[in-house]
Write a protein that holds these residues in place. Structure first.
Motif, PDB file in Angstrom:
ATOM      1  N   MET A 153      -5.769  -6.877 -61.552  1.00 29.60           N
ATOM      2  CA  MET A 153      -6.122  -5.975 -60.476  1.00 29.60           C
ATOM      3  C   MET A 153      -7.070  -6.696 -59.514  1.00 29.60           C
ATOM      4  SD  MET A 153      -7.616  -2.195 -60.813  1.00 29.60           S
ATOM      5  CE  MET A 153      -7.144  -1.091 -59.555  1.00 29.60           C
ATOM      6  N   SER A 154      -6.817  -6.507 -58.232  1.00 29.38           N
ATOM      7  CA  SER A 154      -7.601  -7.182 -57.216  1.00 29.38           C
ATOM      8  C   SER A 154      -8.679  -6.258 -56.656  1.00 29.38           C
ATOM      9  CB  SER A 154      -6.682  -7.639 -56.088  1.00 29.38           C
ATOM     10  OG  SER A 154      -7.435  -8.228 -55.065  1.00 29.38           O
ATOM     11  N   LEU A 155      -9.791  -6.846 -56.280  1.00 27.62           N
ATOM     12  CA  LEU A 155     -10.873  -6.082 -55.660  1.00 27.62           C
ATOM     13  C   LEU A 155     -10.727  -6.040 -54.144  1.00 27.62           C
ATOM     14  CD1 LEU A 155     -13.875  -7.378 -57.771  1.00 27.62           C
ATOM     15  CD2 LEU A 155     -12.561  -5.279 -58.087  1.00 27.62           C
ATOM     16  N   VAL A 156      -9.762  -6.779 -53.611  1.00 28.24           N
ATOM     17  CA  VAL A 156      -9.519  -6.816 -52.181  1.00 28.24           C
ATOM     18  C   VAL A 156      -8.312  -5.930 -51.881  1.00 28.24           C
ATOM     19  CG1 VAL A 156      -8.932  -8.297 -50.223  1.00 28.24           C
ATOM     20  CG2 VAL A 156     -10.400  -9.173 -52.039  1.00 28.24           C
ATOM     21  N   SER A 157      -8.472  -5.008 -50.952  1.00 27.96           N
ATOM     22  CA  SER A 157      -7.344  -4.154 -50.583  1.00 27.96           C
ATOM     23  C   SER A 157      -6.335  -4.956 -49.769  1.00 27.96           C
ATOM     24  CB  SER A 157      -7.832  -2.962 -49.765  1.00 27.96           C
ATOM     25  OG  SER A 157      -8.257  -3.387 -48.488  1.00 27.96           O
ATOM     26  N   SER A 158      -5.109  -4.470 -49.715  1.00 29.96           N
ATOM     27  CA  SER A 158      -4.085  -5.183 -48.962  1.00 29.96           C
ATOM     28  C   SER A 158      -4.430  -5.222 -47.475  1.00 29.96           C
ATOM     29  CB  SER A 158      -2.710  -4.550 -49.187  1.00 29.96           C
ATOM     30  OG  SER A 158      -2.703  -3.213 -48.755  1.00 29.96           O
ATOM     31  N   THR A 159      -5.027  -4.181 -46.961  1.00 31.06           N
ATOM     32  CA  THR A 159      -5.425  -4.151 -45.555  1.00 31.06           C
ATOM     33  C   THR A 159      -6.487  -5.196 -45.266  1.00 31.06           C
ATOM     34  OG1 THR A 159      -4.972  -1.781 -45.494  1.00 31.06           O
ATOM     35  CG2 THR A 159      -6.314  -2.667 -43.714  1.00 31.06           C
ATOM     36  N   LYS A 160      -7.451  -5.303 -46.164  1.00 27.28           N
ATOM     37  CA  LYS A 160      -8.518  -6.303 -45.991  1.00 27.28           C
ATOM     38  C   LYS A 160      -7.946  -7.720 -46.114  1.00 27.28           C
ATOM     39  CE  LYS A 160     -13.230  -5.717 -46.671  1.00 27.28           C
ATOM     40  NZ  LYS A 160     -13.954  -4.786 -46.204  1.00 27.28           N
ATOM     41  N   ALA A 161      -7.014  -7.904 -47.033  1.00 31.76           N
ATOM     42  CA  ALA A 161      -6.379  -9.214 -47.198  1.00 31.76           C
ATOM     43  C   ALA A 161      -5.598  -9.597 -45.947  1.00 31.76           C
ATOM     44  CB  ALA A 161      -5.469  -9.213 -48.423  1.00 31.76           C
TER      45      ALA A 161
END
Length: 101
Positions: free
Chosen positions: A1-9
């Motif tokens: 699980m990533s702590l970065v959202s897809s929008t932020k990425a």
């Protein structure tokens, strides 16, 4: 699980491409021409981080980073500490499939 959202990425990727473009002293128009990505598409990408995968890869061909992206996405290779580990790995080779939901 990533702590970065897809929008932020998406926005981070857009900023990285923009920084590379500026480092190369390219205008948005210049990058659009060299990459084959439409200028409005490039502008939208730099502002909102929205672009097709094909467009993103075209941009990376010009500003650099395509090879690194491909390398990062390779599956990890097993680390062996002995020849026994290698032999065990060879005997455990099986066809890999995704799971149905």
């Amino acid at each position: 699980m990533s702590l970065v959202s897809s929008t932020k990425a998406q926005q981070k990727l857009a900023n990285a491409v923009r920084e590379r473009r500026l480092f190369m002293e390219l205008t948005q128009e210049g990058l659009a021409i060299r990459s084959g990505v439409a200028l409005p598409t490039l502008r939208k990408f730099e502002q909102k981080g929205i672009i097709s995968l094909e467009g993103f890869l075209k941009l990376l061909c010009v500003v650099g980073g395509l090879e690194e992206l491909i390398t990062v996405l390779q599956p990890p290779k097993p680390n062996f500490s002995s020849i026994d580990d290698v032999l065990k790995e060879d005997s455990n080779i099986s066809r890999k499939r995704g799971h149905k939901k």
